[in-house]
Design a protein around this motif. Structure first.
Motif, PDB file in Angstrom:
ATOM      1  N   HIS A  53     -19.664  29.332 -26.685  1.00 41.88           N
ATOM      2  CA  HIS A  53     -18.761  29.963 -25.890  1.00 41.88           C
ATOM      3  C   HIS A  53     -17.646  29.331 -26.164  1.00 41.88           C
ATOM      4  CE1 HIS A  53     -22.090  32.154 -22.991  1.00 41.88           C
ATOM      5  NE2 HIS A  53     -21.612  32.686 -24.860  1.00 41.88           N
ATOM      6  N   ARG A  54     -17.692  28.496 -25.842  1.00 42.90           N
ATOM      7  CA  ARG A  54     -16.088  27.371 -25.695  1.00 42.90           C
ATOM      8  C   ARG A  54     -15.282  27.650 -27.218  1.00 42.90           C
ATOM      9  NH1 ARG A  54     -14.568  25.633 -20.136  1.00 42.90           N
ATOM     10  NH2 ARG A  54     -16.444  25.648 -18.798  1.00 42.90           N
ATOM     11  N   LYS A  55     -16.362  26.885 -27.847  1.00 39.07           N
ATOM     12  CA  LYS A  55     -15.748  26.606 -29.346  1.00 39.07           C
ATOM     13  C   LYS A  55     -15.620  28.209 -29.355  1.00 39.07           C
ATOM     14  CE  LYS A  55     -17.537  24.790 -33.772  1.00 39.07           C
ATOM     15  NZ  LYS A  55     -18.978  24.485 -34.640  1.00 39.07           N
ATOM     16  N   LEU A  56     -16.003  29.465 -29.752  1.00 35.05           N
ATOM     17  CA  LEU A  56     -15.502  30.643 -30.232  1.00 35.05           C
ATOM     18  C   LEU A  56     -14.483  30.783 -29.409  1.00 35.05           C
ATOM     19  CD1 LEU A  56     -19.004  32.273 -30.808  1.00 35.05           C
ATOM     20  CD2 LEU A  56     -17.540  31.094 -32.179  1.00 35.05           C
ATOM     21  N   CYS A  57     -14.581  30.641 -28.478  1.00 38.06           N
ATOM     22  CA  CYS A  57     -13.271  31.183 -27.589  1.00 38.06           C
ATOM     23  C   CYS A  57     -12.194  30.395 -27.917  1.00 38.06           C
ATOM     24  CB  CYS A  57     -13.581  30.951 -26.263  1.00 38.06           C
ATOM     25  SG  CYS A  57     -12.155  31.677 -24.891  1.00 38.06           S
ATOM     26  N   ASP A  58     -11.572  29.282 -27.918  1.00 37.36           N
ATOM     27  CA  ASP A  58     -11.021  28.367 -28.253  1.00 37.36           C
ATOM     28  C   ASP A  58      -9.992  28.748 -30.171  1.00 37.36           C
ATOM     29  OD1 ASP A  58     -11.468  27.213 -25.751  1.00 37.36           O
ATOM     30  OD2 ASP A  58     -11.677  25.425 -27.530  1.00 37.36           O
ATOM     31  N   TYR A  59     -11.447  29.053 -30.758  1.00 37.35           N
ATOM     32  CA  TYR A  59     -10.824  29.314 -32.259  1.00 37.35           C
ATOM     33  C   TYR A  59     -10.045  30.591 -32.382  1.00 37.35           C
ATOM     34  CZ  TYR A  59     -11.240  30.293 -37.222  1.00 37.35           C
ATOM     35  OH  TYR A  59     -11.230  31.235 -38.739  1.00 37.35           O
ATOM     36  N   ILE A  60     -11.190  31.619 -31.465  1.00 40.42           N
ATOM     37  CA  ILE A  60     -10.035  32.874 -31.647  1.00 40.42           C
ATOM     38  C   ILE A  60      -9.385  33.443 -30.503  1.00 40.42           C
ATOM     39  CG2 ILE A  60     -11.264  34.192 -29.823  1.00 40.42           C
ATOM     40  CD1 ILE A  60     -11.188  37.175 -31.696  1.00 40.42           C
ATOM     41  N   LEU A  61      -8.775  32.636 -29.266  1.00 42.23           N
ATOM     42  CA  LEU A  61      -7.688  32.058 -29.197  1.00 42.23           C
ATOM     43  C   LEU A  61      -5.991  31.147 -30.212  1.00 42.23           C
ATOM     44  CD1 LEU A  61      -5.906  32.704 -25.942  1.00 42.23           C
ATOM     45  CD2 LEU A  61      -6.479  30.491 -25.540  1.00 42.23           C
ATOM     46  N   GLY A  62      -6.326  29.784 -30.836  1.00 46.68           N
ATOM     47  CA  GLY A  62      -6.005  29.795 -30.994  1.00 46.68           C
ATOM     48  C   GLY A  62      -5.022  30.521 -32.996  1.00 46.68           C
ATOM     49  N   GLU A  63      -6.369  31.963 -32.662  1.00 47.46           N
ATOM     50  CA  GLU A  63      -5.605  32.417 -34.344  1.00 47.46           C
ATOM     51  C   GLU A  63      -4.822  32.895 -33.692  1.00 47.46           C
ATOM     52  OE1 GLU A  63      -6.429  31.424 -37.855  1.00 47.46           O
ATOM     53  OE2 GLU A  63      -6.974  30.103 -36.752  1.00 47.46           O
ATOM     54  N   MET A  64      -5.067  33.704 -32.591  1.00 44.90           N
ATOM     55  CA  MET A  64      -4.275  35.000 -32.373  1.00 44.90           C
ATOM     56  C   MET A  64      -2.382  34.286 -32.105  1.00 44.90           C
ATOM     57  SD  MET A  64      -5.550  37.384 -32.378  1.00 44.90           S
ATOM     58  CE  MET A  64      -4.317  38.645 -31.703  1.00 44.90           C
ATOM     59  N   ILE A  65      -2.546  33.245 -31.135  1.00 44.10           N
ATOM     60  CA  ILE A  65      -1.749  32.656 -31.269  1.00 44.10           C
ATOM     61  C   ILE A  65      -0.974  32.114 -32.377  1.00 44.10           C
ATOM     62  CG2 ILE A  65      -0.209  30.189 -30.248  1.00 44.10           C
ATOM     63  CD1 ILE A  65      -2.438  30.493 -28.187  1.00 44.10           C
ATOM     64  N   LYS A  66      -1.230  31.930 -33.099  1.00 44.86           N
ATOM     65  CA  LYS A  66      -0.951  32.095 -34.568  1.00 44.86           C
ATOM     66  C   LYS A  66       0.201  33.387 -35.501  1.00 44.86           C
ATOM     67  CE  LYS A  66      -3.829  28.261 -36.813  1.00 44.86           C
ATOM     68  NZ  LYS A  66      -5.118  27.782 -37.881  1.00 44.86           N
ATOM     69  N   ARG A  67      -0.736  34.187 -34.379  1.00 48.53           N
ATOM     70  CA  ARG A  67      -0.424  35.619 -35.128  1.00 48.53           C
ATOM     71  C   ARG A  67       1.021  36.059 -34.147  1.00 48.53           C
ATOM     72  NH1 ARG A  67      -5.046  34.672 -37.659  1.00 48.53           N
ATOM     73  NH2 ARG A  67      -5.422  35.609 -39.084  1.00 48.53           N
TER      74      ARG A  67
END
Length: 421
Positions: A336-350
């Motif tokens: 859960h944490r791994k996937l959440c960190d990934y999508i959050l990081g990608e949205m911040i990049k955007r």
């Protein structure tokens, strides 16, 4: 076990055609009979989770990012529900006074595995239908006078806040809301906000363990310790927690806890629980009453006595606990944490603004961002109708992403591609 082919043959005259359709029973027959070999996890983690994904009826071309509203029950849970109906609907219970709708039972065969899963005793658990029902018991069952204060955040779910609003409107109880920053810096900041808002009239601290608005994991243990130190009752809305992350209720130290296993535990809809610390049980009034409501010997069981009930759903709840245990909750939470960190990081990049805490401890499987000038309903409808991607958000530009363990990284990447478009 129920014979599903026999069930189809015994129904209406058109049942024979169902075998050629993508109907529910056919999908259950197609789902793997068991979880993948645990040894596969160490060798190829992504392949392991891809195999787990096959247990869910969500179509292969659908991307589901809204587990925070409701989870999809995998095949073993659905099979357990049907087995429950097959067993109960024969009306051949050994005890002539036993019935499949019985709402006056201890249900220890269901409470025992749940109690072990959340770390408490079964006498502190009542099986109810969802967190809203449990929260209504809490808000209406505690003795309060006009002018007594209940402290909560401005990010509570309506099923947590509105029972207290009824109490306030009817009896003059005062609700005080703390404004949580978006995002809160850390747990200490949240704790200080609550501490500063306490007055001599504060009788209850009510808070979400994980907020529905932003997905922030609040410091429930520290907040309950604060309440206890000042003689204040603590009630925690844990609708999102069970099945998402490790949960040991006595370690939290709360007086009351509510939850909805139909979210992250993937349990049947209409299953929930109310925890009442043993020392508090006799202080909580029933607000649904039938035989046994005033029997103190049965402890929290008296709060689950509501009359006729859906017992096969409890078969599904028990199966959901086993399913999570078979995978391993530590493994689930890490995913859960791994996937959440990934999508959050990608949205911040955007360029999106994170409303989920920058502290990794304060988030798990829900990431929330503010992404103007996007209009969330326009995006939500377009993603679903055009690309079969489900998200959830809030007006005008809030997007909330849930990352259940069976979600694949390439599915997140597909969402991100559509978001960019």
């Amino acid at each position: 076990m129920i014979d599903r082919r026999g069930f189809l043959a015994a129904t209406t005259g058109v049942a024979a055609t169902f075998a050629f359709r993508n109907d529910l029973f056919a999908q259950l027959e197609k789902a793997p009979a068991s979880l993948p070999d645990p040894g596969q996890f160490a060798g190829d983690e992504d392949r392991y989770w891809a195999q787990v994904r096959k247990q869910f009826l969500i179509p292969e071309d659908e991307i589901y990012l809204n587990n925070g509203t409701v989870g999809s029950s995998p095949a073993p849970i659905l099979r357990a529900i049907f087995d429950g109906y097959a067993s109960t609907e024969k009306m051949d219970q050994q005890d002539p006074e036993d019935y499949p709708i019985w709402g006056y039972a201890a249900w220890n065969e269901f409470r025992d595995p749940l109690a072990a899963f959340v770390g408490c005793t079964r006498d502190e658990l009542a099986l109810v239908r969802n967190a809203t029902e449990a929260n209504s018991y809490i808000a209406n069952g505690i003795d309060l006078k006009a002018g007594d204060e209940v402290l909560m955040t401005d990010q509570e779910h309506p099923g947590g806040e509105q029972p207290w609003q009824v109490r306030a409107k009817r009896y003059g109880v005062v609700l005080k809301k703390i404004t949580l920053p978006k995002p809160p810096k850390d747990a200490a900041q949240v704790l200080n906000l609550f501490n500063d808002a306490i007055t001599p009239r504060t009788r209850v601290i009510f808070c979400s363990h994980i907020t529905t608005v932003t997905g922030v994991v609040l410091p429930a243990k520290e907040l309950c310790a604060l309440a206890r130190s000042k003689g204040i009752l603590s009630a925690v809305d844990g609708a999102h927690v069970i099945g998402m992350m490790r949960l040991n209720i006595p370690e939290i130290g709360c007086d009351l806890y509510s939850s909805s296993p139909h979210k992250w535990l993937m349990a049947p809809k209409g299953t929930g629980f109310l925890y009442v610390r043993d020392e508090v049980i006799d202080r909580l009034w029933n607000t649904i009453a039938t035989e046994g409501w005033d029997d103190r010997k049965i402890r929290a069981e008296r709060f689950q006595r509501i009359g006729s009930s859906n017992v096969p759903a409890l078969w599904g709840l028990r199966a959901a606990i086993k399913f999570a245990n078979d995978i391993g909750l530590e493994r689930i939470e890490r995913r859960h944490r791994k996937l959440c960190d990934y999508i959050l990081g990608e949205m911040i990049k955007r360029g999106a603004e994170s409303w989920t805490s920058p502290d990794p401890v304060s988030r798990c499987a829900i990431a929330t961002v503010n992404a103007p000038p996007i209009q969330r309903m326009d995006l939500e409808k377009w993603l679903w109708t055009t690309h079969k991607i489900r998200i959830r958000g809030g007006e005008p530009s809030k997007l909330r992403f849930s990352t259940p363990y069976y979600l694949q990284k390439e599915e997140i990447d597909r969402f991100l591609q559509m978001f960019d478009e």
